[in-house]
Design an enzyme around this catalytic site. Structure first.
Site, PDB file in Angstrom:
ATOM      1  N   ASP A 329     -14.640 -51.641 148.956  1.00 34.67           N
ATOM      2  CA  ASP A 329     -14.223 -51.056 150.218  1.00 34.67           C
ATOM      3  C   ASP A 329     -15.220 -49.955 150.567  1.00 34.67           C
ATOM      4  O   ASP A 329     -15.724 -49.272 149.675  1.00 34.67           O
ATOM      5  CB  ASP A 329     -12.810 -50.490 150.098  1.00 34.67           C
ATOM      6  CG  ASP A 329     -12.334 -49.888 151.404  1.00 34.67           C
ATOM      7  OD1 ASP A 329     -12.515 -50.535 152.446  1.00 34.67           O
ATOM      8  OD2 ASP A 329     -11.794 -48.768 151.375  1.00 34.67           O
ATOM      9  N   THR A 331     -14.863 -47.096 152.803  1.00 37.88           N
ATOM     10  CA  THR A 331     -14.317 -45.746 152.829  1.00 37.88           C
ATOM     11  C   THR A 331     -13.667 -45.418 151.491  1.00 37.88           C
ATOM     12  O   THR A 331     -12.801 -46.142 151.013  1.00 37.88           O
ATOM     13  CB  THR A 331     -13.280 -45.613 153.953  1.00 37.88           C
ATOM     14  OG1 THR A 331     -13.886 -45.986 155.187  1.00 37.88           O
ATOM     15  CG2 THR A 331     -12.779 -44.181 154.044  1.00 37.88           C
ATOM     16  N   ASP A 576      -9.183 -47.650 147.846  1.00 44.36           N
ATOM     17  CA  ASP A 576      -8.348 -46.457 147.730  1.00 44.36           C
ATOM     18  C   ASP A 576      -7.198 -46.447 148.710  1.00 44.36           C
ATOM     19  O   ASP A 576      -6.284 -45.631 148.578  1.00 44.36           O
ATOM     20  CB  ASP A 576      -9.198 -45.193 147.928  1.00 44.36           C
ATOM     21  CG  ASP A 576      -9.715 -45.066 149.352  1.00 44.36           C
ATOM     22  OD1 ASP A 576      -9.805 -46.096 150.046  1.00 44.36           O
ATOM     23  OD2 ASP A 576     -10.036 -43.939 149.769  1.00 44.36           O
TER      24      ASP A 576
END
Length: 829
Positions: A329, A331, A576
């Site tokens: 991912d 971000t 996250d």
């Protein structure tokens, strides 16, 4: 549009099981808790009655379970029985192997207890918190302290800690796939049931708990009791298969060996026959193999814990070493995750005060995500509240909306999603400007307004008609300083990288290019996930070919992971946010950032507690060390089992005494297997993962074991044939020397490439062996060896050809070491 009812709501893991939708129909009816929550007296009353959310489900084994697991095993029981028989035979020396059993169990217990303390301490630090309203005050506490009828507040990214019934909702949507297997988010209105273990993907709510502790649904499914059970381990599976085979061999061979020893003329009386049988059986039992496998996992786990990496399932250390694709991912993984407001770019004549008021209302309505939280620091909520009509942000929609009283509907989200289906020059100009900024690696949001309200309910809500772009909201993200180096490490290790993000494809492409993702040269190289095919095979083709993807929905992330797995890849997923939870759950190895959502941490096998992406190569290095070193140790143990079996079968065929006494096997096992296996299992080893652990171990161990067993019996038989006066003890002396020499050479072969530590280890073991054999009190009185003049040259004559055959077998069976090791770089960070 969702409405906040019953008062304002402040807005700020497991394994899939078979569908259980019939059980998720309605919440348990209970008297309604006041909007201010329980009082302190009511909490104390429920706590005293045991109505708390503590469960008996544990994330690690208890002390009693650890002791039982290390002591009460099939092979330990067999060895204990053989020890009793050996003691009864009258020669105490032959019962010394019992000390090995006690030492193995003791080491295993001590090491696992140390690992347990470390893991439990980190698990507490990583544990999620529950938000509870009591006496009108919202506070955070441990989920285990929640009591029945508590008033919970849940927000996007939370994992619901107990069963509950929704009392007030602001666009709440939850994902129940961890419980039901059904992937679509479910909208929840007041009166609907919430189930422990489900994940909040949008909105917020206050809910009254209806079942806690072991009565809660997730506890009944034991979704959290996963650490020792779920992640597939090739090492554990192969070791268990070997143990089953060995157990079958013992059952078949034992009667034949016992018969041959009692029929052999070499044995004088029942004591000699029993001694020979005990020696044969002890040699075929891999008494330390399981210990070393578990010990290697635990040592790796503790080593990673010191680097702020929590291993929630022990075999995950090995699994990460087998990974050949890492899905990232953007971000929070490639970037720091600390989003901050940069600037506004007005697109029409709307005044800055109106824009600030609108953003403040949006933030107040839905501050559960990082972007809204960053905006809240600049745009405070308006004094008249956050509005009665709210559409919270959703990773699938990629926009949120609010309609303050007497105002327009304000929408904030991804420009291409907000302006989808909105024609006109204004919209086209806003899209083009947003794309240019995104190509620079910026995160761009669009603020738009409409006089009409949004339509539809839940996940079916639709954008209002007549939207007009008002301003571009630019957010700043910082690329992690270690990201490029970590990705370079994976690239050099032959691991494919896939950046999968919900952000704009141009932003994703720019960031991926900046950190050096292979195949991504700039903003235009990222694939827009809205163009991805729905066909599984076609999707797999695209995912195999491309390396960066933008505007990916949570369900697409999950589908992409599954597509790679269908193509035979071992996939790790890092993330996250709550939008990563499903993909992390389905990946072979899920890696969550410690600062990520509770739901993401709950379903991951590894948690990087301090959020440092640079720890991931450390975990890969530990996994490779575990696999390569356990393979070395397994080879040592299996060689002993094979040559013990070969000698047993020869004695059955020839009706001769077993060539070794139990005490001699104890010496051989200690200096050529137990001690070196322990050290080799813990030494550094950067050999890349090579599939086929069991096949490789058998390919080496079978021929080497056959050679060693045949050589030992040859030395035994030649001693009896050349010297008619030589007794069984003299012949066993020759066999002991042969096995020691060949086994030490086998150790040298398996320890390659020979570094300083390994050279010292081999020389030390050889020196200890020589001293033991040279001291008469040890050699004759303890080891029952009987020296004679022809023993040494005869043993040497047998050892030389045996060693050459071992070298030949090693060249055919073992993977190369030098070149492979040299290509591996040291872990980053």
């Amino acid at each position: 549009m969702g409405r906040a009812e019953g008062g304002q709501v402040p807005a700020d893991g497991g394994t899939a099981v078979e569908p259980v939708r019939p059980h998720l129909e309605a919440a348990v009816e209970r008297p309604r808790t006041p909007v201010g929550g329980l009082s302190a007296a009511q909490v104390a009353e429920r706590t005293a009655a045991g109505l708390v959310n503590a469960t008996t489900v544990r994330t690690s084994r208890t002390v009693g379970q650890i002791v039982r697991a290390n002591v009460l095993t099939f092979f330990n029981g067999l060895l204990a029985a053989l020890w009793v028989v050996a003691v009864a035979s009258g020669r105490w020396q032959n019962a010394l192997f019992g000390g090995v059993v006690v030492a193995n169990a003791g080491i295993g217990i001590v090491q696992e207890l140390r690992a347990k303390r470390t893991l439990d301490r980190l698990a507490v630090l990583n544990a999620p918190r529950a938000r509870v309203v009591r006496d009108g005050v919202l506070s955070e506490l441990a989920p285990a302290d929640v009591v029945l009828d508590d008033l919970l507040e849940v927000r996007a990214g939370d994992q619901v800690p107990t069963d509950a019934v929704v009392r007030s909702s602001a666009g709440l949507a939850v994902d129940e796939s961890l419980l039901t297997g059904e992937a679509e988010p479910v909208a929840k209105d007041p009166g609907d049931a919430l189930w422990s273990g489900s994940i909040v993907v949008a909105g917020s709510a206050r809910a009254q708990t209806t079942a806690v502790g072991d009565d809660a649904y997730a506890a009944r499914l034991a979704t959290e009791a996963r650490r020792f059970t779920t992640t597939y381990s090739e090492l554990v599976a192969s070791t268990n298969r070997l143990l089953r085979w060995i157990a079958v061999v013992l059952v078949v061979v034992t009667p034949a060996v016992l018969w041959s020893q009692f029929r052999s003329e070499d044995n004088v009386g029942w004591r000699d026959a029993v001694t020979g049988t005990v020696a044969a059986l002890v040699g075929m039992i891999p008494e330390g193999l399981v210990l070393l496998t578990t010990l290697a996992f635990m040592v790796a786990t503790v080593a990673l814990a010191r680097r702020q990496t929590l291993v929630q399932e022990l075999p995950a250390v090995e699994g990460l070493a087998r990974v050949d694709v890492v899905c990232l991912d953007k971000t929070g993984t490639l970037t720091s995750g600390d989003v901050r407001f940069d600037r506004l770019e007005p697109l029409d004549g709307t005044g800055p005060d109106a824009v600030a008021t609108a953003l403040g209302a949006l933030v107040a309505a839905d501050a559960a995500n990082a972007t809204a939280a960053a905006l809240a620091a600049v745009f405070p909520p308006p004094p008249d509240g956050r509005g009665t009509e709210v559409v919270p942000f959703s990773s699938a929609r990629k926009w949120s909306a609010v309609r303050p009283p007497g105002d327009r509907t304000w929408v904030l989200g991804a420009p291409e999603m907000v302006l989808a289906g909105t024609p006109g020059a204004e919209s086209e100009a806003a899209r083009e400007r947003a794309e240019r900024l995104a190509a620079e690696g910026r995160r761009v949001l669009l603020l738009a307004a409409s006089p009409a309200p949004a339509s539809g309910e839940g996940e079916e809500v639709r954008l209002p008609d007549g939207l007009r772009p008002v301003a571009l909201v630019l957010m700043a993200e910082q690329i992690r300083p270690d990201a490029a180096e970590v990705l370079r490490y994976f690239t050099e290790q032959g691991v494919a990288l896939k950046v999968i993000s919900g952000d704009s494809p141009r932003t994703v492409g720019a960031v991926a290019a900046a950190v050096g993702v292979p195949g991504v040269g700039g903003a235009g190289d990222a694939v827009d996930a809205r163009t991805l095919p729905e066909d599984d095979d076609a999707l797999a083709d695209v995912v195999e070919r491309a390396s960066a993807f933008g505007r990916v929905t949570p369900h697409q992330k999950r589908a992409m992971v599954r597509a790679l797995q269908r193509r035979g890849h071992v996939v790790a997923m890092t993330g996250d946010g709550v939008n990563d939870a499903l993909a992390l759950k389905d990946a072979d190895i899920g890696v969550a950032m410690g600062n990520g959502s509770p739901a993401t941490r709950a379903v991951a096998q590894l948690v990087l507690l301090d959020g440092r992406f640079a720890h991931l190569p450390d975990a890969v290095a530990e996994g490779r060390r575990v696999i390569a070193n356990i393979e070395r140790a397994a080879n040592l143990f299996l060689v002993k089992n094979v040559y013990s079996l070969v000698m047993a079968l020869i004695t059955v065929a020839t009706v001769a005494a077993y060539p070794l006494a139990p005490v001699q096997l104890t010496l051989i096992s200690t200096v050529t297997i137990g001690v070196p296996g322990f050290f080799l299992a813990l030494l550094p080893n950067r050999r890349r993962y090579v599939p086929g652990f069991l096949r490789r171990v058998l390919t080496f161990s079978l021929p080497v074991g056959v050679v060693t067993g045949a050589a030992a019996y040859t030395g035994y038989a030649l001693t009896r044939w050349l010297d008619r006066t030589a007794g069984v003890d003299a012949a066993r002396t020759t066999a002991t020397l042969v096995v020691l020499a060949v086994a030490l050479w086998t150790l040298v072969v398996l320890a390659r490439p020979l570094s300083g530590v390994k050279v010292v280890l081999v020389l030390a073991l050889t020196g200890v062996t020589a001293i033991v054999l040279a001291v008469p009190a040890l050699a004759h009185d303890v080891l029952l060896l009987e020296w004679s003049i022809p023993v040494l040259p005869l043993a040497a004559a047998v050892v030389v050809p045996a060693v050459l055959l071992v070298e030949l077998a090693a060249r055919r069976a073992l993977p190369p070491t030098g070149a492979t090791a040299r290509r591996s770089r040291a872990p980053v960070g």
